[in-house]
Design a protein around this motif. Structure first.
Motif, PDB file in Angstrom:
ATOM      1  N   ALA A 200       0.842  -1.210   0.000  1.00  9.39           N
ATOM      2  CA  ALA A 200       0.000   0.000   0.000  1.00  9.39           C
ATOM      3  C   ALA A 200       0.870   1.251   0.000  1.00  9.39           C
ATOM      4  CB  ALA A 200      -0.927  -0.006   1.214  1.00  9.39           C
ATOM      5  N   PHE A 201       1.302   1.673  -1.184  1.00 11.34           N
ATOM      6  CA  PHE A 201       2.089   2.901  -1.292  1.00 11.34           C
ATOM      7  C   PHE A 201       1.160   4.119  -1.310  1.00 11.34           C
ATOM      8  CE2 PHE A 201       5.386   0.081  -3.482  1.00 11.34           C
ATOM      9  CZ  PHE A 201       6.219   0.056  -2.358  1.00 11.34           C
ATOM     10  N   PRO A 202       1.645   5.279  -0.830  1.00 12.09           N
ATOM     11  CA  PRO A 202       0.784   6.460  -0.704  1.00 12.09           C
ATOM     12  C   PRO A 202       0.379   7.071  -2.045  1.00 12.09           C
ATOM     13  CG  PRO A 202       3.053   7.038  -0.192  1.00 12.09           C
ATOM     14  CD  PRO A 202       3.024   5.547  -0.341  1.00 12.09           C
ATOM     15  N   PHE A 215      -0.207  17.451  -8.899  1.00  9.96           N
ATOM     16  CA  PHE A 215       0.384  16.132  -8.655  1.00  9.96           C
ATOM     17  C   PHE A 215       1.643  16.252  -7.802  1.00  9.96           C
ATOM     18  CE2 PHE A 215      -1.589  16.096 -12.889  1.00  9.96           C
ATOM     19  CZ  PHE A 215      -2.508  15.088 -12.734  1.00  9.96           C
ATOM     20  N   SER A 216       1.919  15.206  -7.035  1.00 12.57           N
ATOM     21  CA  SER A 216       3.156  15.117  -6.279  1.00 12.57           C
ATOM     22  C   SER A 216       3.578  13.654  -6.211  1.00 12.57           C
ATOM     23  CB  SER A 216       2.975  15.669  -4.865  1.00 12.57           C
ATOM     24  OG  SER A 216       4.113  15.382  -4.077  1.00 12.57           O
ATOM     25  N   PHE A 217       4.771  13.366  -6.714  1.00 10.50           N
ATOM     26  CA  PHE A 217       5.261  11.980  -6.688  1.00 10.50           C
ATOM     27  C   PHE A 217       6.531  11.821  -5.846  1.00 10.50           C
ATOM     28  CE2 PHE A 217       2.887  12.356 -10.723  1.00 10.50           C
ATOM     29  CZ  PHE A 217       1.897  11.427 -10.447  1.00 10.50           C
ATOM     30  N   SER A 218       6.983  12.913  -5.241  1.00 13.56           N
ATOM     31  CA  SER A 218       8.193  12.848  -4.432  1.00 13.56           C
ATOM     32  C   SER A 218       8.002  11.967  -3.193  1.00 13.56           C
ATOM     33  CB  SER A 218       8.615  14.259  -4.012  1.00 13.56           C
ATOM     34  OG  SER A 218       9.770  14.214  -3.227  1.00 13.56           O
ATOM     35  N   GLY A 219       6.868  12.146  -2.505  1.00 15.93           N
ATOM     36  CA  GLY A 219       6.589  11.339  -1.312  1.00 15.93           C
ATOM     37  C   GLY A 219       6.460   9.867  -1.641  1.00 15.93           C
ATOM     38  N   LEU A 220       5.817   9.564  -2.756  1.00 14.16           N
ATOM     39  CA  LEU A 220       5.675   8.176  -3.207  1.00 14.16           C
ATOM     40  C   LEU A 220       7.045   7.580  -3.491  1.00 14.16           C
ATOM     41  CD1 LEU A 220       4.185   5.679  -4.350  1.00 14.16           C
ATOM     42  CD2 LEU A 220       4.015   6.922  -6.530  1.00 14.16           C
ATOM     43  N   LYS A 221       7.866   8.321  -4.204  1.00 15.76           N
ATOM     44  CA  LYS A 221       9.210   7.853  -4.551  1.00 15.76           C
ATOM     45  C   LYS A 221      10.015   7.528  -3.287  1.00 15.76           C
ATOM     46  CE  LYS A 221      12.286  10.769  -4.998  1.00 15.76           C
ATOM     47  NZ  LYS A 221      12.940  12.044  -5.331  1.00 15.76           N
ATOM     48  N   THR A 222       9.946   8.429  -2.303  1.00 21.72           N
ATOM     49  CA  THR A 222      10.664   8.220  -1.042  1.00 21.72           C
ATOM     50  C   THR A 222      10.132   7.006  -0.298  1.00 21.72           C
ATOM     51  OG1 THR A 222      11.051  10.602  -0.866  1.00 21.72           O
ATOM     52  CG2 THR A 222      11.313   9.309   1.144  1.00 21.72           C
ATOM     53  N   ALA A 250       0.038   3.108  -7.897  1.00 23.37           N
ATOM     54  CA  ALA A 250      -0.101   4.349  -7.130  1.00 23.37           C
ATOM     55  C   ALA A 250      -0.020   5.564  -8.050  1.00 23.37           C
ATOM     56  CB  ALA A 250       0.978   4.426  -6.055  1.00 23.37           C
ATOM     57  N   VAL A 251       0.880   5.497  -9.034  1.00 22.01           N
ATOM     58  CA  VAL A 251       1.031   6.614  -9.973  1.00 22.01           C
ATOM     59  C   VAL A 251      -0.194   6.751 -10.867  1.00 22.01           C
ATOM     60  CG1 VAL A 251       2.363   7.524 -11.925  1.00 22.01           C
ATOM     61  CG2 VAL A 251       3.556   6.479  -9.988  1.00 22.01           C
ATOM     62  N   VAL A 252      -0.591   5.663 -11.514  1.00 23.49           N
ATOM     63  CA  VAL A 252      -1.678   5.768 -12.501  1.00 23.49           C
ATOM     64  C   VAL A 252      -3.041   5.970 -11.835  1.00 23.49           C
ATOM     65  CG1 VAL A 252      -0.352   4.415 -14.168  1.00 23.49           C
ATOM     66  CG2 VAL A 252      -2.064   3.262 -12.751  1.00 23.49           C
ATOM     67  N   ASP A 253      -3.176   5.508 -10.616  1.00 20.03           N
ATOM     68  CA  ASP A 253      -4.414   5.736  -9.863  1.00 20.03           C
ATOM     69  C   ASP A 253      -4.640   7.242  -9.690  1.00 20.03           C
ATOM     70  OD1 ASP A 253      -6.635   5.580  -8.178  1.00 20.03           O
ATOM     71  OD2 ASP A 253      -5.442   5.166  -6.385  1.00 20.03           O
ATOM     72  N   VAL A 254      -3.602   7.934  -9.243  1.00 21.28           N
ATOM     73  CA  VAL A 254      -3.710   9.384  -9.014  1.00 21.28           C
ATOM     74  C   VAL A 254      -3.906  10.127 -10.341  1.00 21.28           C
ATOM     75  CG1 VAL A 254      -2.467  11.434  -8.228  1.00 21.28           C
ATOM     76  CG2 VAL A 254      -2.364   9.333  -6.887  1.00 21.28           C
ATOM     77  N   LEU A 255      -3.125   9.776 -11.350  1.00 21.93           N
ATOM     78  CA  LEU A 255      -3.225  10.459 -12.646  1.00 21.93           C
ATOM     79  C   LEU A 255      -4.628  10.358 -13.231  1.00 21.93           C
ATOM     80  CD1 LEU A 255       0.129   9.305 -14.337  1.00 21.93           C
ATOM     81  CD2 LEU A 255      -0.413  11.621 -13.570  1.00 21.93           C
ATOM     82  N   THR A 256      -5.164   9.148 -13.266  1.00 23.68           N
ATOM     83  CA  THR A 256      -6.478   8.958 -13.899  1.00 23.68           C
ATOM     84  C   THR A 256      -7.602   9.531 -13.056  1.00 23.68           C
ATOM     85  OG1 THR A 256      -6.591   6.716 -12.958  1.00 23.68           O
ATOM     86  CG2 THR A 256      -5.759   6.916 -15.202  1.00 23.68           C
ATOM     87  N   ARG A 257      -7.477   9.409 -11.742  1.00 24.92           N
ATOM     88  CA  ARG A 257      -8.519   9.934 -10.858  1.00 24.92           C
ATOM     89  C   ARG A 257      -8.666  11.448 -11.031  1.00 24.92           C
ATOM     90  NH1 ARG A 257      -7.996   9.002  -4.439  1.00 24.92           N
ATOM     91  NH2 ARG A 257      -6.925   7.142  -5.198  1.00 24.92           N
ATOM     92  N   LYS A 258      -7.537  12.140 -11.038  1.00 23.88           N
ATOM     93  CA  LYS A 258      -7.569  13.606 -11.157  1.00 23.88           C
ATOM     94  C   LYS A 258      -8.015  14.044 -12.552  1.00 23.88           C
ATOM     95  CE  LYS A 258      -4.438  14.728  -7.406  1.00 23.88           C
ATOM     96  NZ  LYS A 258      -4.311  16.003  -6.725  1.00 23.88           N
ATOM     97  N   ALA A 259      -7.602  13.302 -13.568  1.00 22.81           N
ATOM     98  CA  ALA A 259      -7.986  13.665 -14.937  1.00 22.81           C
ATOM     99  C   ALA A 259      -9.494  13.530 -15.148  1.00 22.81           C
ATOM    100  CB  ALA A 259      -7.235  12.781 -15.935  1.00 22.81           C
ATOM    101  N   VAL A 260     -10.062  12.439 -14.657  1.00 23.56           N
ATOM    102  CA  VAL A 260     -11.507  12.234 -14.797  1.00 23.56           C
ATOM    103  C   VAL A 260     -12.265  13.290 -13.993  1.00 23.56           C
ATOM    104  CG1 VAL A 260     -13.421  10.669 -14.239  1.00 23.56           C
ATOM    105  CG2 VAL A 260     -11.368   9.782 -15.370  1.00 23.56           C
ATOM    106  N   ARG A 261     -11.760  13.617 -12.814  1.00 22.60           N
ATOM    107  CA  ARG A 261     -12.407  14.656 -12.007  1.00 22.60           C
ATOM    108  C   ARG A 261     -12.406  15.997 -12.741  1.00 22.60           C
ATOM    109  NH1 ARG A 261     -10.963  16.644  -5.777  1.00 22.60           N
ATOM    110  NH2 ARG A 261     -12.295  18.489  -5.825  1.00 22.60           N
ATOM    111  N   ALA A 262     -11.275  16.333 -13.369  1.00 15.70           N
ATOM    112  CA  ALA A 262     -11.176  17.599 -14.103  1.00 15.70           C
ATOM    113  C   ALA A 262     -12.177  17.647 -15.253  1.00 15.70           C
ATOM    114  CB  ALA A 262      -9.758  17.791 -14.626  1.00 15.70           C
ATOM    115  N   CYS A 263     -12.329  16.537 -15.966  1.00 15.59           N
ATOM    116  CA  CYS A 263     -13.315  16.469 -17.056  1.00 15.59           C
ATOM    117  C   CYS A 263     -14.726  16.733 -16.528  1.00 15.59           C
ATOM    118  CB  CYS A 263     -13.269  15.101 -17.729  1.00 15.59           C
ATOM    119  SG  CYS A 263     -11.821  14.827 -18.765  1.00 15.59           S
TER     120      CYS A 263
END
Length: 367
Positions: A200-202, A215-222, A250-263
């Motif tokens: 379960a990555f953040p 978007f922020s991927f620094s925390g995930l990377k760490t 974790a990456v694609v979940d955030v990317l797609t979630r935010k993109a669909v929300r923006a639409c």
């Protein structure tokens, strides 16, 4: 067909020397010379190495594109080039080459935006862009949500990465896992055999008070790097496939979630995904699944058109010509931080523009 603008595009923002030729929205040639192997031993792109590679590859790649398209340089209606954003030295090679060809041919020069080009390239695959279009651009240098009502003049940023771009995160995790460079394709490959729910990555910036489209991927990377280090410190084997799958999810979940929300928030029923990370198989699958559920039509170019290429620059250049946008001046310069709100860099007027140069070069200096 013949009256559609025939444009050559040059792309040198990073480590790909891309030359494309487009007639209207039809792709005639897409020649690429990559210097990725020269950077692999450094674990990332070295700007000076990239610039020198562009210099060596430029003329042969242009000649190859002209041959592939079955045309001569004299047939062109214009020359387009990435003016920014990107690596300053790399951009400079492309801009200088574009000026030389355009001047010698007596053709208009169009300095265009790298990010807007990534959106426009989809026209070569799926036809004219709907207006407005929501675009999710994800690459080694950019993770952005953009709303475009006119790809040649109106691109509005809704959100962007505040630290590492998605592609950077892939490269860095691949390095920690000793998988080499670039990281995107190899993690995608390992992830197919792993369990995306194993760890379960953040998910960065997904809280109720966080910026909805940033978007922020620094925390995930760490988090991923520390998880791997803890395993190694305990003398345990790192499950590379599960780590790859869980990180990628974790990456694609955030990317797609935010993109669909923006639409949904903007009332846009089309989502276009571009940039190098758009070649990721899981991103494509999850985006398709979520777009279908939300009644949004997804447009993703084929993988070769997602990574940096000259075809995307030619596509935007052809659109500039078709819509009668002003050409750039001969003092066009590379701008490493060119904002996406400037899809192209127009000239300041005829007294400095191409009318004067056409008088100089009517005999066509190019032979």
């Amino acid at each position: 067909m013949a009256d559609e603008p025939l444009v050559l595009g040059i792309e040198t923002s990073c480590d790909e020397t891309g030359v494309g030729i487009v007639r209207g929205t039809t792709l005639l040639a897409d020649a690429v010379a990559s210097s990725v192997d020269e950077h692999a031993r450094f674990g990332g792109v070295v700007p000076e190495v990239a610039s020198r590679a562009h210099l060596e590859a430029m003329v042969p790649t242009i000649e190859r594109a002209l041959k592939d398209a079955g045309i001569t340089a004299r047939d062109l209606d214009g020359v387009a080039v990435t003016a920014g954003p990107g690596l300053a030295g790399a951009l400079l090679v492309g801009v200088t080459a574009a000026k030389a060809y355009a001047y010698a041919l007596g053709k208009p020069l169009y300095g265009v935006n790298h990010l807007a080009s990534h959106i426009c390239v989809d026209q070569l695959e799926h036809g004219a862009l709907p207006e407005p279009t929501m675009a999710l651009l994800v690459s080694g240098g950019h993770s952005s949500l953009l709303l475009s009502t006119d790809i040649t003049s109106d691109v509005r940023p809704l959100g962007a990465t505040i630290d590492d771009a998605a592609g950077e995160a892939f490269d860095k995790i691949a390095r920690v896992l000793n998988l080499g460079f670039p990281g995107g394709p190899v993690i995608d490959r390992y992830a197919r055999e792993g369990d995306p729910k194993a760890i379960a990555f953040p998910r960065g910036l997904t809280g109720p008070r966080d910026a909805p489209y940033d978007f922020s991927f620094s925390g995930l990377k760490t988090s991923v790097a520390r998880w791997i280090e803890a395993k190694r410190a305990a003398g345990e084997e790192v499950p590379v496939r599960d780590v790859s799958a869980s990180f990628q999810e974790a990456v694609v979940d955030v990317l797609t979630r935010k993109a669909v929300r923006a639409c949904k928030d903007e009332g846009v029923d089309h989502l276009m995904i571009g940039g190098g990370v758009a070649a990721n198989s899981r991103l494509r699958a999850l985006a398709q699944e979520r777009c279908e559920a939300a009644g949004i039509r997804l447009r993703v170019p084929r993988p070769k058109l997602c990574t940096d290429n000259g075809a995307m620059v030619a596509a935007l250049g052809a659109e500039m010509v078709a819509r009668g946008r002003p050409a750039s001046d001969w003092d066009l310069s590379a701008d490493s931080s060119l904002p996406v709100t400037e899809p192209h860099v127009p000239g300041h007027g005829h007294e400095h523009g191409h009318d004067h140069v056409h008088e100089v070069s009517k005999e066509n200096l190019y032979s």
